[in-house]
Design a protein around this motif. Sequence first.
Motif, PDB file in Angstrom:
ATOM      1  N   ALA A   1       0.835  -1.201   0.000  1.00 45.44           N
ATOM      2  CA  ALA A   1       0.000   0.000   0.000  1.00 45.44           C
ATOM      3  C   ALA A   1       0.871   1.254   0.000  1.00 45.44           C
ATOM      4  N   PHE A   2       0.248   2.359  -0.403  1.00 49.85           N
ATOM      5  CA  PHE A   2       0.924   3.663  -0.375  1.00 49.85           C
ATOM      6  C   PHE A   2       0.017   4.639   0.351  1.00 49.85           C
ATOM      7  N   LYS A   3       0.552   5.292   1.381  1.00 45.27           N
ATOM      8  CA  LYS A   3      -0.216   6.228   2.187  1.00 45.27           C
ATOM      9  C   LYS A   3       0.210   7.652   1.872  1.00 45.27           C
ATOM     10  N   GLY A   4      -0.762   8.489   1.607  1.00 43.33           N
ATOM     11  CA  GLY A   4      -0.471   9.888   1.308  1.00 43.33           C
ATOM     12  C   GLY A   4      -0.620  10.175  -0.166  1.00 43.33           C
ATOM     13  N   THR A   5      -0.192  11.362  -0.559  1.00 49.66           N
ATOM     14  CA  THR A   5      -0.277  11.777  -1.955  1.00 49.66           C
ATOM     15  C   THR A   5       1.005  11.406  -2.690  1.00 49.66           C
ATOM     16  N   PRO A   6       0.908  10.585  -3.716  1.00 50.36           N
ATOM     17  CA  PRO A   6       2.131  10.192  -4.439  1.00 50.36           C
ATOM     18  C   PRO A   6       2.752  11.382  -5.146  1.00 50.36           C
TER      19      PRO A   6
END
Length: 273
Positions: free
Chosen positions: A72-77
Amino acid sequence: MKLRMLGLTVAGAVGLSALSACKKDEAPPAATAAAPAAIKAAPLPADTPLPKDEAPAQEAPKSGGTIHGIVAFKGTPPAAAPITPGSDPNCDGMDLVDQSVHVQGGKLANVLVRVQGNVPGQPTTPPSSMVVVDQNRCTYQPRVQGAVAGQPLVLMNSDGTLHNVRGMSAGKQLFNVMQPPLKTKEAMPPQEADVIRLKCDIHPWMTAWVVMSPHPYFATSGEDGAFTIEGVPPGTYTLEAWHETLGTKTAQVTVTEGQQAQTSFEFIAAKGK
């Protein structure tokens, strides 16, 4: 079609004279009726078309257990950087943005997940399959994949223009293969190589990565962030999730015979992003 390993390390440097070869007047060779049955051993890398349906699947044993997970990726890429492709017409249709951080719906693609170190009972010889890196529309495909130490890289040029593949690891050049249009060559990374970066000097935006392991227990996350590693011998392991710009994460996982172990990784956007 099965290909025989050449076991050849290709080294050298691409001079400025090679750049002039990447011009519109470089005509691709005429198509042949059928590809040769195999790449034959030779003192230099062999050139031969590679069938599009060649399956470069890894050969992990199917006994043991399975590791399945999500990255997963958290935040704004970070915003994708634009790419200026230049004037080569063979690059028409290529991606015009850098895909180093590829996030969809909070899931991160192109993360290489591998079991750290050696694994008890792991295969003693590398898989017979080859690791294929294609150059298509002036883009390396896939961008990130794994390989077992001792597996040769099949470097495939699907474009009607000249490329080269420069392999670098830890700041050291491992090989540099010049590729005429519509040709295939091989390169054998050294056994001690870990993370190999592939670059094209002629089309400098082209980048790909091959992450080496002593065993076949690895997988790359897809656009949905999912990965699956099969045939892992029972035991407790440390998993490493590697990303080209975001670094690494680790997690502990216990594998049971015939069962699926679940795990997950989360990468976080840098502050201010």
